[in-house]
Design a protein around this motif. Structure first.
Motif, PDB file in Angstrom:
ATOM      1  N   ASP A 121       0.830  -1.210   0.000  1.00 28.02           N
ATOM      2  CA  ASP A 121       0.000   0.000   0.000  1.00 28.02           C
ATOM      3  C   ASP A 121       0.863   1.259   0.000  1.00 28.02           C
ATOM      4  N   ARG A 122       1.993   1.195   0.635  1.00 35.58           N
ATOM      5  CA  ARG A 122       2.894   2.342   0.770  1.00 35.58           C
ATOM      6  C   ARG A 122       3.635   2.669  -0.539  1.00 35.58           C
ATOM      7  N   LEU A 123       3.736   1.718  -1.449  1.00 31.44           N
ATOM      8  CA  LEU A 123       4.575   1.873  -2.635  1.00 31.44           C
ATOM      9  C   LEU A 123       4.173   3.013  -3.557  1.00 31.44           C
ATOM     10  N   ASP A 124       2.937   3.467  -3.501  1.00 34.37           N
ATOM     11  CA  ASP A 124       2.526   4.573  -4.380  1.00 34.37           C
ATOM     12  C   ASP A 124       2.988   5.936  -3.868  1.00 34.37           C
ATOM     13  N   GLY A 125       3.610   5.976  -2.702  1.00 36.62           N
ATOM     14  CA  GLY A 125       4.130   7.221  -2.149  1.00 36.62           C
ATOM     15  C   GLY A 125       3.095   8.051  -1.410  1.00 36.62           C
ATOM     16  N   GLN A 126       1.834   7.627  -1.398  1.00 34.25           N
ATOM     17  CA  GLN A 126       0.769   8.381  -0.735  1.00 34.25           C
ATOM     18  C   GLN A 126       0.650   8.037   0.746  1.00 34.25           C
ATOM     19  N   GLY A 127       1.230   6.931   1.139  1.00 33.71           N
ATOM     20  CA  GLY A 127       1.103   6.476   2.523  1.00 33.71           C
ATOM     21  C   GLY A 127       0.130   5.312   2.604  1.00 33.71           C
ATOM     22  N   VAL A 128      -0.003   4.784   3.797  1.00 39.31           N
ATOM     23  CA  VAL A 128      -0.864   3.638   4.039  1.00 39.31           C
ATOM     24  C   VAL A 128      -2.293   4.108   4.289  1.00 39.31           C
ATOM     25  N   VAL A 129      -3.237   3.423   3.676  1.00 36.45           N
ATOM     26  CA  VAL A 129      -4.656   3.733   3.873  1.00 36.45           C
ATOM     27  C   VAL A 129      -5.079   3.215   5.242  1.00 36.45           C
ATOM     28  N   ASP A 130      -5.564   4.117   6.076  1.00 32.76           N
ATOM     29  CA  ASP A 130      -6.125   3.763   7.376  1.00 32.76           C
ATOM     30  C   ASP A 130      -7.592   4.144   7.365  1.00 32.76           C
ATOM     31  N   TYR A 131      -8.423   3.345   8.024  1.00 28.85           N
ATOM     32  CA  TYR A 131      -9.865   3.607   7.966  1.00 28.85           C
ATOM     33  C   TYR A 131     -10.615   3.259   9.248  1.00 28.85           C
ATOM     34  N   LEU A 132      -9.979   2.652  10.219  1.00 28.64           N
ATOM     35  CA  LEU A 132     -10.637   2.313  11.484  1.00 28.64           C
ATOM     36  C   LEU A 132     -10.229   3.340  12.531  1.00 28.64           C
ATOM     37  N   HIS A 133     -11.181   4.129  12.997  1.00 31.21           N
ATOM     38  CA  HIS A 133     -10.896   5.234  13.920  1.00 31.21           C
ATOM     39  C   HIS A 133     -11.728   5.080  15.189  1.00 31.21           C
TER      40      HIS A 133
END
Length: 168
Positions: A121-133
């Motif tokens: 997920d990190r490879l696109d340079g945007q960072g890791v997608v987080d969704y549980l808050h």
């Protein structure tokens, strides 16, 4: 083929099988994580939030590592460092799998699957997608759950080694 040859092959086959199962489970868990991240991005990219009681579903990107540490570093540094850590982790888990307890192997597969899911997920340079808050804890994702649970199982499996039939 003699019985002697079959007996010699059996531990080798079991070792290969334990390594293959560990890697297969890790790959399936990484794929499940990446699918959920894609769904989260597709459904939550408008800024929508879903309240599920103790957990809210909302889209955030973590450019750092755990708890956003290193978020100010260049993405290639974070990618390189995490890639090296995952390579070492993969070597350790694959080489140790035959001697691990089932609990430790399950933990190692979860740890590796979660780490690989976040890495890809990190490879696109945007960072890791987080969704549980939760509101009281940093926002996280399924891969983070796999990593945390995997470490716990790996440690528990090491602390409580398998018992043989002769142990009382």
């Amino acid at each position: 083929m003699s019985a002697e040859t079959t007996e010699l092959d059996s531990p080798t086959r079991q070792a290969r099988r334990s390594r293959a199962v560990l890697l297969l489970v890790a790959a399936v868990l990484a794929a499940a994580d990446l699918i959920l991240k894609a769904v989260a991005e597709a459904l939550l990219s408008t800024g929508a939030t879903t309240d599920l009681g103790p957990i809210n579903i909302r889209l955030l990107y973590n450019r750092g590592v755990a708890f956003s540490l290193g978020a100010d570093l260049s993405p290639w540094i974070v990618i390189t460092a995490t890639g090296l850590i995952i390579a070492a982790l993969t070597w350790y888990t694959v080489s140790s799998a035959p001697s691990m307890t089932g609990l430790s192997r399950a933990g190692a597969a979860m740890l590796l699957g979660g780490a690989v899911g976040n890495f890809i997920d990190r490879l696109d340079g945007q960072g890791v997608v987080d969704y549980l808050h939760s509101g009281w804890f940093p926002t996280f994702n399924l891969a983070d759950v796999f990593v945390t649970t995997g470490v716990a199982l790996l440690v528990l499996g090491t602390i409580f080694p398998r018992r043989t039939r002769n142990d009382h």
